[in-house]
Design an enzyme around this catalytic site. Structure first.
Site, short mmCIF file in Angstrom:
data_model
loop_
_atom_site.label_atom_id
_atom_site.label_comp_id
_atom_site.label_asym_id
_atom_site.label_seq_id
_atom_site.Cartn_x
_atom_site.Cartn_y
_atom_site.Cartn_z
N GLY A 247 0.62 -1.42 0.16
CA GLY A 247 0.01 0.08 0.15
C GLY A 247 0.67 1.37 -0.12
N ASN A 248 2.01 1.45 -0.07
CA ASN A 248 2.98 2.50 -0.28
C ASN A 248 2.40 3.34 -1.36
OD1 ASN A 248 4.33 2.31 1.80
ND2 ASN A 248 6.08 1.38 0.88
N CYS B 141 8.36 -4.18 -11.04
CA CYS B 141 9.46 -4.02 -10.88
C CYS B 141 10.25 -5.29 -11.50
CB CYS B 141 9.80 -4.10 -9.16
SG CYS B 141 9.18 -5.38 -8.26
N1 SAM Z 1 1.23 -1.65 -5.34
C1 SAM Z 1 1.83 -2.19 -4.30
C2 SAM Z 1 2.47 -1.12 -3.35
O1 SAM Z 1 3.15 -0.33 -3.73
O2 SAM Z 1 2.67 -1.41 -2.10
C3 SAM Z 1 2.58 -3.46 -4.34
C4 SAM Z 1 1.78 -4.56 -5.13
S1 SAM Z 1 2.67 -6.05 -5.36
C5 SAM Z 1 4.08 -5.73 -6.88
C6 SAM Z 1 1.49 -6.86 -6.42
C7 SAM Z 1 0.14 -7.26 -5.52
O3 SAM Z 1 -0.63 -7.71 -6.36
C8 SAM Z 1 0.57 -8.26 -4.37
O4 SAM Z 1 0.25 -7.75 -3.12
C9 SAM Z 1 -0.58 -9.41 -4.55
O5 SAM Z 1 -0.92 -10.16 -3.46
C10 SAM Z 1 -1.59 -8.71 -5.49
N2 SAM Z 1 -2.25 -9.70 -6.46
C11 SAM Z 1 -1.87 -10.57 -7.39
N3 SAM Z 1 -2.78 -10.99 -7.72
C12 SAM Z 1 -3.98 -10.20 -7.76
C13 SAM Z 1 -5.21 -9.95 -8.07
N4 SAM Z 1 -5.68 -11.19 -9.10
N5 SAM Z 1 -6.01 -9.10 -7.74
C14 SAM Z 1 -5.60 -8.35 -6.91
N6 SAM Z 1 -4.34 -8.30 -6.33
C15 SAM Z 1 -3.65 -9.08 -6.70
#
Ligand code: SAM
Length: 302
Positions: free
Chosen positions: A104-105, A223
């Site tokens: 969530g940042n 990333c």
């Molecule tokens: N945007 C976040 C941040 O800045 O803190 C980081 C996100 S991280 C790269 C990707 C996220 O996508 C993970 O927390 C994962 O659990 C979530 N995710 C994966 N598949 C998903 C889906 N089908 N629907 C919603 N979230 C999903």
């Protein structure tokens, strides 16, 4: 460098600068070049040259126990990870979706840009990450966000609740190949099958995001360093969309662009430890055709 994003929901850049000066740090002003960031050492800090609310400290600086961090006045966030919300740039009062949001940042950055006015609908499929995110958002003073533990692919774009969503931030799961802080034993290289599975998901989730009826602007970020998760995903989905969306030039003064092998890649932005002193990162900004500024010629489907 260590990057510190000032959380403007709780404080302002000048007050944070004063705080660190009182803690014995010397403030050197706004950086003029990446080289100035690279040369930082000792108890000195700068204002970043690209992002207005980002302070830059020397490597090894650790603020995890600092009062400003524990009270949510500052967010310890890599510079590259600040680009998506900054480039989405929703006006205060907008309705925004953060599709894959935890921890969530970027969501708290969006809330700061919205000044907590408007509405963020944040989704993440992972319950543990959603719980962490809930704590983080509370600490950051975010009041404009509805957080749901839900697969974004199951969110109905036709639901009246989302009829005013004009902006989407999409930062889906990726191979993480751009993360330079991975420790020994962590995944070094994604297999071809894993890359294929990830890029398939990324294409589906990007297509789904583009189906929200009032959407005007979307930021897609990862990333990952792999073209398969970045330029290829954007290109494939834009092709499938016909003339509905176009790629717009993200941050023209940013030095590091998308992989040149692809048409329109210069519209996209990349970040890297060597060139931009950040994690490895990719960002593309898409707009609905007919919305906002004139279209660049690349990637526009006609
Ligand atoms: N945007 C976040 C941040 O800045 O803190 C980081 C996100 S991280 C790269 C990707 C996220 O996508 C993970 O927390 C994962 O659990 C979530 N995710 C994966 N598949 C998903 C889906 N089908 N629907 C919603 N979230 C999903």
């Amino acid at each position: 460098p260590r990057y510190v994003r000032v959380n403007t929901l709780k404080t302002c850049v000048d007050d944070v600068i004063d705080f660190f000066k009182r803690q014995g740090y010397s403030y050197l002003g706004k950086a003029a070049s990446v080289e100035e960031l690279r040369a930082l050492s000792g108890k000195k800090f700068l204002l970043d040259l690209h992002l207005p609310e980002l302070l830059v400290f020397p490597p090894q600086t650790d603020f995890h126990d600092n009062l400003l961090y524990t009270s949510g006045h500052i967010i310890l966030q890599d510079k590259a990870s600040c680009l998506p919300a900054f480039l989405l740039s929703p006006a205060a009062g907008s309705h925004v979706i953060d599709a894959c949001a935890a921890p969530g940042n970027k969501t708290s950055h969006l809330a700061a840009l919205l000044k907590n006015k408007g509405q963020i609908f944040a989704f993440d499929v992972d319950p543990k990450r959603v719980a962490t995110m809930s704590t983080l958002l509370t600490r950051a003073g975010v009041t404009s966000c509805q957080l749901a533990q839900q697969d974004f692919l199951t969110v109905d774009p036709g639901d009246a609740k989302y009829s005013r969503v004009t902006h989407i931030l999409l930062d889906p799961s990726c191979s993480g190949s751009g993360m330079v802080t991975r420790g020994p034993g962590e995944e070094a290289a994604a297999s071809a099958e894993r890359l294929q599975a990830l890029s398939g998901f990324q294409r589906r989730v990007l297509s789904h995001a583009l189906s929200f009826p009032a959407l005007q602007r979307l930021v897609y970020s990862t990333c990952s360093l792999h073209r398969e998760e970045n330029e290829d995903v954007v290109q494939a989905v834009l092709q499938e969309q016909g003339s509905a969306f176009r790629l717009v030039t993200a941050f023209p003064s940013w030095p590091c662009r998308g992989l040149a092998a692809l048409p329109g890649a210069e519209c996209c932005l990349r970040a890297s430890p060597t060139e931009t002193l950040t994690q490895g990162f990719f960002v593309a900004v898409l707009e609905r055709c007919g919305a906002g500024a004139a279209a660049p010629s690349m990637f526009v489907q006609s």
